[in-house]
Every structure is written in C-alpha cells, then in structure tokens.
Design an enzyme around this catalytic site. Structure first.
Site, mmCIF file in Angstrom:
data_model
loop_
_atom_site.group_PDB
_atom_site.id
_atom_site.type_symbol
_atom_site.label_atom_id
_atom_site.label_comp_id
_atom_site.label_asym_id
_atom_site.label_seq_id
_atom_site.Cartn_x
_atom_site.Cartn_y
_atom_site.Cartn_z
ATOM 1 N N ASN A 125 -23.187 -11.467 29.487
ATOM 2 C CA ASN A 125 -22.155 -12.302 28.866
ATOM 3 C C ASN A 125 -21.692 -11.670 27.559
ATOM 4 O O ASN A 125 -22.207 -10.632 27.152
ATOM 5 C CB ASN A 125 -22.664 -13.735 28.671
ATOM 6 C CG ASN A 125 -23.878 -13.793 27.771
ATOM 7 O OD1 ASN A 125 -23.814 -13.439 26.605
ATOM 8 N ND2 ASN A 125 -25.013 -14.209 28.336
ATOM 9 N N LYS B 75 -30.534 1.711 43.255
ATOM 10 C CA LYS B 75 -29.086 1.532 43.071
ATOM 11 C C LYS B 75 -28.408 1.250 44.422
ATOM 12 O O LYS B 75 -28.648 1.968 45.392
ATOM 13 C CB LYS B 75 -28.494 2.794 42.437
ATOM 14 C CG LYS B 75 -27.044 2.627 42.057
ATOM 15 C CD LYS B 75 -26.468 3.885 41.454
ATOM 16 C CE LYS B 75 -24.950 3.719 41.379
ATOM 17 N NZ LYS B 75 -24.273 4.974 41.146
ATOM 18 N N LYS C 176 -26.690 -32.515 25.839
ATOM 19 C CA LYS C 176 -27.677 -31.439 25.768
ATOM 20 C C LYS C 176 -28.739 -31.706 24.702
ATOM 21 O O LYS C 176 -29.902 -31.371 24.862
ATOM 22 C CB LYS C 176 -26.987 -30.107 25.449
ATOM 23 C CG LYS C 176 -26.499 -29.457 26.713
ATOM 24 C CD LYS C 176 -25.842 -28.152 26.496
ATOM 25 C CE LYS C 176 -25.074 -27.837 27.769
ATOM 26 N NZ LYS C 176 -24.135 -26.770 27.608
ATOM 27 N N ASP D 38 -27.548 -18.883 33.043
ATOM 28 C CA ASP D 38 -28.058 -20.010 33.832
ATOM 29 C C ASP D 38 -28.610 -19.552 35.177
ATOM 30 O O ASP D 38 -29.400 -20.247 35.797
ATOM 31 C CB ASP D 38 -26.947 -21.036 34.059
ATOM 32 C CG ASP D 38 -26.574 -21.738 32.761
ATOM 33 O OD1 ASP D 38 -27.478 -21.910 31.925
ATOM 34 O OD2 ASP D 38 -25.397 -22.079 32.574
ATOM 35 N N LYS E 12 -32.412 -31.593 26.174
ATOM 36 C CA LYS E 12 -33.232 -30.439 25.798
ATOM 37 C C LYS E 12 -34.211 -30.766 24.668
ATOM 38 O O LYS E 12 -34.834 -29.858 24.111
ATOM 39 C CB LYS E 12 -32.332 -29.264 25.409
ATOM 40 C CG LYS E 12 -31.535 -28.697 26.596
ATOM 41 C CD LYS E 12 -30.627 -27.546 26.165
ATOM 42 C CE LYS E 12 -29.727 -27.126 27.295
ATOM 43 N NZ LYS E 12 -30.064 -25.816 27.848
#
Ligand code: C5P
Length: 388
Positions: free
Chosen positions: A206, A285, A332, A275, A336
């Site tokens: 990300n 590979k 959340k 996630d 959490k």
C-alpha cells in the site's frame, strides 16, 4: 516565549553550512545573536550572517563604540543555548582549558550552562589524541558534542570530520529545547505498510510511507520516552535514537508486537496493515507458463483485536477512511478496544499517505477534536499530548 540562541562561529570551511543553520533557526522563530572568531571572518563576511540571521554579529572584544555593557557577560547571560558551529579543534581546546583570548572563548567561560559543540575538522586533527582528550573532557563536564559525519572532506580526504548537515544540527537544537514530559514512558509504535508476498519478487502493498509513525517515534524520543518502532515497508529512514524492528507482513508484525507488548505503556499503531494476505503464495517466481490466473486471498489477523490490553496500557489506532469518516472511526474505536483513534481522510492527495502533512480528527471514548492541516511532526506532538 522564543528561545535565545548564541551562535559561536569558528574558522572552518564547513562554515557555509552554518549560514543555512542560521536561516533555518530564524524561520523556526529563535532569537539569534552571533559571535565570529577572526578566522571565521576569513571564510565568510559577518555581513552574510547579519543579513540571513537579521541579528547582531559580534567579532571583537575590544571594538570601537560603547562599552557600557560588559559584552561577553551580557551575551552569556542572554543565551538559553550556546551553540558553536563549526567547532574547531583550536576553540574546543581553548574552552576545555579555560582560555579566554577572544569574544567567543570569553563568552564560553562566562556561560554557566551546557555548550553544544558541532564538531568539524580534518580527520587527522579529529583523531589526534589531544583533540580526542579535549572532546572527552568537555563531555565529562556536561557539554553536548554533536559529532561529525563521515564523508569527503574539503582536504580531499574521505573520513570523519564532516560537519553534520544543517537539518541535523537544527534537530539537535530542537531536541535540546524539547520538553522531556515522556521520560520513563515506554512506547511501541508501528510504521509503514505491510507487504504480503505473492512470490519472491511480487507483493501486495500500500501507499503508506511510514512518515506518520516515524514522526511519532521521533517526537516521543525527543520528549524523553523509550521508543521501539516496528517498521513494515517505508519510504523514509527510521529516526535516530529509537529501536527499529523490521518486518514485512501483517503476520510478522503481529508476532513482534505480541512478543513484547507487555513491557510497554503505550501502543501507537500507525502502520497500514493489509487486511488480506495471499493464500496461494508461491515460493518460486511465477512464470507466464505457470497459468497462475487467480490470486486467492485470506484474511490477515486484526492485530489490535488480537492483543490483550492491561488496564494501565493505552492503545491508539489509526483509521484511513474515505467515507462515513467519523461513524466508521467510532466503530473501530470500540471494536478494537482502543483509547483513541486518529482518523485521517485519505481522499485528499495533499495530506495523508506519503505527504509530510496530515489533517486528522482524534476520537476518544468521550471526546473528539479536530486538528487542522499541519506537519506530521506537529500532529505527532498533539497525539503524544494525549498520553503525557
Ligand atoms: O480496520 P482498519 O485497517 O481500518 O484499522 C486501522 C487500525 O487498525 C490501524 O491502527 C492499523 O494499524 C490497525 N490494524 C491492525 N490489524 C489489521 C489491520 C489494521 O491492527 N489487520
């Protein structure tokens, strides 16, 4: 109130970097006064410092004009910090031995707090036992040595003795003045974005740069905390002074956190944890001929949910949302088991991921407050204010 910095400039070719130091300190709002030795004036004119620093530059003990004020005593008592950059072997030797033969060394003798020396000289001069002894003794007397970097020197030698970069010197000054209100606290910070391998050369990642987590780690260290960072993939360097544990995937991050969380007072989870991970990951590979057409995913553990928080610990999470911001963040917070959640809006390109700036809303169990667009370092301070 703005702090007063008395800058002593000695003769050395690295003086050109100190002009930049003055400019940066000025922009940060410090009050500056400068003393230059005769050799310093051979390298750069006092006028350069005067113009950049918009400040008084003194060069002579016995100058023309008024002497109603005893200048070296007055300057020494005005200063909140006496910074010497570049600090030559000669001036350090004199100060260590209490010699006061010019305005700079006389001020040093009259100054009753820690002097910050930014060491800069040729490698042999630095390694000379006489210089080493002076440095050691000045440190033993409580003074601060900003040691030199290694690299190509003006004398064409590659070695120790390069004056630290202007931003590094300014950082030392900022650290010196920073309140030490987190002394004794142990803080675990996560930073960067996790990497979920598809094969040895491909991964799902990300856009997280690690800047937010590292800003928190850096400020927590400057404020006196003992800091450990668990770093996934980042595009910036981990700050000095903190323990850095490198991980790749969410599984590795979970393992490193759960192994040590008991020892920490605070967990600040700034990492962007994937996630999902790849269920059909390959050890070799993948080739076109392998007919690898479908990436199968399975859910990663939710690290925060998996931790057992004791009653004295405080956990802070982050939420990167694009819609229903507050509502999702609040959900959340409770799911959490967090004390605070820092909500950043990642739908704007000038803040959030990869930027040096952020605009966040901090949501606690009872309170909620917004922080307008600010540098990640300033936001880090505001997050740390929650736990001091
Ligand atoms: O659920 P979401 O990813 O939006 O939650 C963000 C917060 O939860 C962050 O603090 C992140 O570091 C943490 N997180 C986690 N484990 C995951 C995903 C996110 O602890 N698998």
């Amino acid at each position: 109130m703005n702090k007063n910095i008395l800058l002593g400039v000695t003769g050395g070719v690295a003086i050109y970097k100190v002009v930049d130091v003055v400019s940066r300190l000025k922009k940060l709002g410090y009050n500056i006064k400068i003393i230059m030795t005769d050799s310093a004036c051979e390298f750069v004119s006092p006028m350069t410092f005067e113009t950049i620093g918009k400040c008084d530059v003194k060069t002579k003990m016995f100058h023309e004009g008024s002497h109603k004020i005893v200048e070296h005593i007055d300057l020494a008592s005005w200063a909140d910090l006496f910074l010497i950059a570049p600090a030559s072997a000669n001036t350090m030797a004199k100060i260590n031995h209490g010699i006061a033969d010019n305005l700079l060394t006389s001020c040093a003798l009259a100054y009753d707090k820690k002097i910050m020396f930014c060491v800069s000289m040729n490698t042999n001069m630095l390694n000379n036992p006489a210089t080493q002894k002076n440095i050691r003794e000045l440190e033993e007397k409580g003074h601060i040595m900003v040691s030199s970097n290694s690299g190509l020197l003006a004398c064409n030698v590659v070695g120790d003795g390069r004056l630290k970069e202007p931003w590094e010197i300014v950082e030392e000054v900022e650290k010196y003045f920073c309140k030490k209100d987190l002394t004794g606290k142990k803080i675990l910070v996560t930073a960067g974005g996790t990497v979920e391998r598809i094969d040895p050369v491909r991964y799902i990642g990300n856009d997280s740069s690690g800047k937010m987590g590292y800003s928190i780690a850096k400020k927590a260290y400057m404020r006196g905390a003992e800091v450990t960072v668990i770093s996934a993939k980042t595009s910036v360097e981990c700050p000095d002074g903190v323990e850095n544990i490198k991980v790749e995937s969410a599984d590795e991050m979970q393992k490193e956190i759960s192994n040590r969380i008991e020892k920490f007072d605070y967990l600040i989870m700034a990492a962007a944890v994937s996630d999902f991970k790849v269920a059909n990951k390959r050890d070799k590979k993948i080739k076109k001929s392998d007919n690898f057409n479908t990436l199968e995913l399975k859910e990663n553990p939710d690290i925060l949910k998996s931790l057992h928080k004791n009653e004295n610990q405080i956990f802070i999470g982050f939420a990167a949302e694009t819609n229903n911001l507050i509502e999702n963040a609040k959900k959340k917070l409770s799911e959490k088991n967090l004390d605070y959640i820092v909500l950043n809006d990642v739908s704007k390109s000038d803040i959030g991921f990869n930027s040096d700036y952020n605009k966040v809303t901090i949501i606690g169990k009872e309170d909620i407050f917004e922080i307008e667009k600010e540098s990640k370092l300033n936001i880090a301070d505001k997050i740390l204010d929650l736990i001091k």
